[in-house]
Enzyme design. Structure first.
Site, PDB file in Angstrom:
ATOM      1  N   HIS A  16       0.829  -1.209   0.000  1.00 18.78           N
ATOM      2  CA  HIS A  16       0.000   0.000   0.000  1.00 18.78           C
ATOM      3  C   HIS A  16       0.865   1.260   0.000  1.00 18.78           C
ATOM      4  O   HIS A  16       0.448   2.309  -0.506  1.00 18.78           O
ATOM      5  CB  HIS A  16      -0.941  -0.002   1.204  1.00 18.78           C
ATOM      6  CG  HIS A  16      -2.124  -0.914   1.047  1.00 18.78           C
ATOM      7  ND1 HIS A  16      -3.363  -0.649   1.589  1.00 18.78           N
ATOM      8  CD2 HIS A  16      -2.260  -2.099   0.404  1.00 18.78           C
ATOM      9  CE1 HIS A  16      -4.219  -1.630   1.279  1.00 18.78           C
ATOM     10  NE2 HIS A  16      -3.556  -2.527   0.569  1.00 18.78           N
ATOM     11  N   GLY A  47       4.905   6.002  -4.851  1.00 20.55           N
ATOM     12  CA  GLY A  47       6.167   5.304  -4.646  1.00 20.55           C
ATOM     13  C   GLY A  47       6.385   4.866  -3.201  1.00 20.55           C
ATOM     14  O   GLY A  47       5.642   5.235  -2.290  1.00 20.55           O
ATOM     15  N   ASP A  92       7.659   5.349  -0.132  1.00 20.87           N
ATOM     16  CA  ASP A  92       8.216   6.505   0.574  1.00 20.87           C
ATOM     17  C   ASP A  92       7.698   6.616   2.004  1.00 20.87           C
ATOM     18  O   ASP A  92       7.784   7.688   2.612  1.00 20.87           O
ATOM     19  CB  ASP A  92       7.885   7.794  -0.197  1.00 20.87           C
ATOM     20  CG  ASP A  92       6.375   8.009  -0.343  1.00 20.87           C
ATOM     21  OD1 ASP A  92       5.596   7.162   0.146  1.00 20.87           O
ATOM     22  OD2 ASP A  92       5.985   9.024  -0.944  1.00 20.87           O
ATOM     23  N   THR A 142      -0.952 -15.911   0.298  1.00 25.04           N
ATOM     24  CA  THR A 142      -0.690 -17.237   0.857  1.00 25.04           C
ATOM     25  C   THR A 142      -0.729 -17.199   2.385  1.00 25.04           C
ATOM     26  O   THR A 142      -0.703 -18.237   3.032  1.00 25.04           O
ATOM     27  CB  THR A 142       0.688 -17.759   0.402  1.00 25.04           C
ATOM     28  OG1 THR A 142       0.953 -19.020   1.013  1.00 25.04           O
ATOM     29  CG2 THR A 142       1.820 -16.819   0.826  1.00 25.04           C
ATOM     30  N   ASP A 167      -5.536 -18.029   2.643  1.00 27.52           N
ATOM     31  CA  ASP A 167      -5.144 -19.365   2.173  1.00 27.52           C
ATOM     32  C   ASP A 167      -5.614 -20.386   3.200  1.00 27.52           C
ATOM     33  O   ASP A 167      -4.929 -20.641   4.198  1.00 27.52           O
ATOM     34  CB  ASP A 167      -3.620 -19.436   2.007  1.00 27.52           C
ATOM     35  CG  ASP A 167      -3.117 -20.859   1.762  1.00 27.52           C
ATOM     36  OD1 ASP A 167      -3.943 -21.791   1.605  1.00 27.52           O
ATOM     37  OD2 ASP A 167      -1.881 -21.040   1.728  1.00 27.52           O
ATOM     38  N   ASP A 201       3.881 -20.285   1.078  1.00 25.26           N
ATOM     39  CA  ASP A 201       4.142 -21.387   0.158  1.00 25.26           C
ATOM     40  C   ASP A 201       3.327 -21.172  -1.108  1.00 25.26           C
ATOM     41  O   ASP A 201       2.707 -20.123  -1.266  1.00 25.26           O
ATOM     42  CB  ASP A 201       3.795 -22.732   0.825  1.00 25.26           C
ATOM     43  CG  ASP A 201       2.370 -22.725   1.382  1.00 25.26           C
ATOM     44  OD1 ASP A 201       1.489 -22.088   0.765  1.00 25.26           O
ATOM     45  OD2 ASP A 201       2.139 -23.343   2.442  1.00 25.26           O
TER      46      ASP A 201
END
Ligand code: HEM
Ligand SMILES: *[C@@H]1O[C@H](CO)[C@@H](O)[C@H](O)[C@H]1NC(C)=O
Ligand SMILES: *[C@@H]1O[C@H](CO)[C@@H](O)[C@H](O)[C@H]1NC(C)=O
Ligand SMILES: *[C@@H]1O[C@H](CO)[C@@H](O)[C@H](O)[C@H]1NC(C)=O
Ligand SMILES: *[C@@H]1O[C@H](CO)[C@@H](O)[C@H](O)[C@H]1NC(C)=O
Ligand SMILES: *[C@@H]1O[C@H](CO)[C@@H](O)[C@H](O)[C@H]1NC(C)=O
Length: 342
Positions: free
Chosen positions: A81, A87, A89, A209, A260, A268
């Protein structure tokens, strides 16, 4: 720096001059693009100024993850985010600060359960050893790698040397960060805007994951997907039944489910086998595999078939994401406290 001389007999003097001027143009364009290519970031950036930066971050997060199995998921999501809004920063870490005209990016719609509280402890540890040296943006990049590795995922050399912003951009957060309900084309567009291709999109989505999502982010898939009163047809019926238990139709917005369900806290490639089995949690996850004709389908299959390929690509894509428009040189600052500007 390269030098060219016009001594070769194979090409005439005028051709050579032409070639040299072509070369200069290429060089010039190359240098101009380096604003974005971030040549200044380097894994050894703190080698003399804070040589123990990695072990200090490791020490803090090793401790913190003992009481929060979700720490790696929280930190890497915060890094994502951060990077997608002007960018990498550290802008995502800033709190509301009316005196300085700062409105936090974390009130943005995609914030939901974004939790950056662990960053303060990492920063405190670093400030006590190398004050004013390590940026908050670098803390997110480095802690992401360390935590992914601790959770069973790959290692990669993290380019460092980012500096911290003195501004935040809430409108940018709302515009740039993909929503689970955006739809495949829109999610892909939001990655393309950042210079990330379909391989990056699939690999980085593999960060799902581990970690959790709130009911409100996927409920539409469970009850009334297309306004016809039916669930999303690309959702496995068994998973559907269990998700309906933890995510009721009219209540429980912030109830959590594992991104997951196979290996909730481990890093994984099960995320990709889940997608092959219609067990992706978010619409944006499942669509990587279920969108007819999408170039992401083959990439999902490749990562499902080889954890090594997923891990290698994940590291490459994390470096690419981490290179999005960093502040370097004398731009920005090294914040003393990550949640406010100096
Ligand atoms: C492809 C577009 C993406 C979409 C639409 C998306 C959306 C979401 C949503 C809706 C959640 C749940 C948030 C909540 O309920 O609080 C979430 C969680 C998460 N996202 Fe993404 N995400 C995307 C890409 C990424 C990327 C690129 C990364 C990192 C490289 C990432 C890492 C995570 C992690 C680790 C979590 C779990 C966080 C936790 O447990 O606190 N996501 N994402
Ligand atoms: C810094 O790292 C060196 C070498 O890894 C280690 O011997 C030393 O104890 C570390 N110092 C601190 C303050 O962590
Ligand atoms: C921050 O400020 C915005 C805009 O004034 C406001 O909507 C939001 O609730 C504030 N958030 C916090 C955590 O104070
Ligand atoms: C972001 O979401 C979390 C969890 O819902 C909440 O605790 C936090 O206050 C939000 N941040 C802001 C600035 O609103
Ligand atoms: C599903 O959504 C549509 C469109 O929003 C609405 O008209 C319909 O009543 C909903 N059906 C159910 C069963 O909730
Ligand atoms: C989800 O939320 C509802 C309503 O807030 C609650 O009754 C239910 O127990 C929650 N389920 C789980 C599994 O957390």
């Amino acid at each position: 720096m390269h030098t060219l001389t016009c001594t070769t007999k194979i090409i005439s003097k005028s051709t050579c001059k032409q070639k040299m001027s072509q070369f200069s143009v290429v060089l010039l364009i190359g240098l101009m693009m380096c604003g974005a290519c971030s040549a200044q970031l380097s894994p050894t950036f703190y080698a003399t100024s804070c040589p123990n930066v990695s072990s200090i971050v490791l020490g803090v997060v090793q401790q913190a993850r003992q009481s929060d199995a979700r720490l790696g998921a929280k930190i890497i999501r915060a890094h994502f985010h951060d990077c997608f809004v002007d960018g990498c920063d550290g802008s995502v870490l800033l709190d509301n600060d009316t005196a300085n005209g700062i409105v936090t990016e974390r009130t943005a719609l995609p914030n939901l359960s974004l939790d950056v509280s662990a960053v303060a402890d990492i920063k405190t540890a670093l400030e006590s050893v190398c004050p004013g040296v390590v940026s908050c943006a670098d803390i997110l990049a480095l802690a992401s790698q360390i935590l992914v590795a601790l959770d069973g995922g790959p290692t990669w050399q993290v380019p460092l040397g980012r500096r911290d912003s003195r501004t935040a951009n809430l409108a940018g957060a709302n515009a740039n960060i993909p929503l689970a309900s955006n739809g495949f084309t829109e999610v892909q567009r939001k990655f393309t805007v950042q210079g990330l291709d379909s391989t990056d999109l699939v690999a980085l989505s593999g960060a799902h994951t581990f970690g959790k999502a709130q009911c409100v982010t996927f409920r539409n898939r469970l009850y009334n997907f297309s306004g016809d009163g039916n669930p999303d047809p690309t959702l496995d019926p068994t998973l559907l039944q269990s998700l309906r238990q933890s995510c009721p139709q009219n209540t429980g917005d912030s109830n959590l489910s594992d991104l997951d369900p196979t290996t909730p806290n481990g890093f994984d490639n099960n995320y990709f086998t889940n997608l092959q089995n219609n067990r992706g949690l978010l619409q944006s996850d499942q669509e990587l595999f279920s969108t007819t004709g999408a170039d992401t389908v083959a990439i999902v299959n490749r990562f499902a078939g080889s954890q090594t390929q997923f891990f290698d690509t994940f590291g490459d894509s994390m470096i690419k994401m981490g290179n999005i428009s960093p502040l370097t040189g004398t731009n920005g600052e090294i914040r003393t406290t990550c949640n406010r500007i100096n």
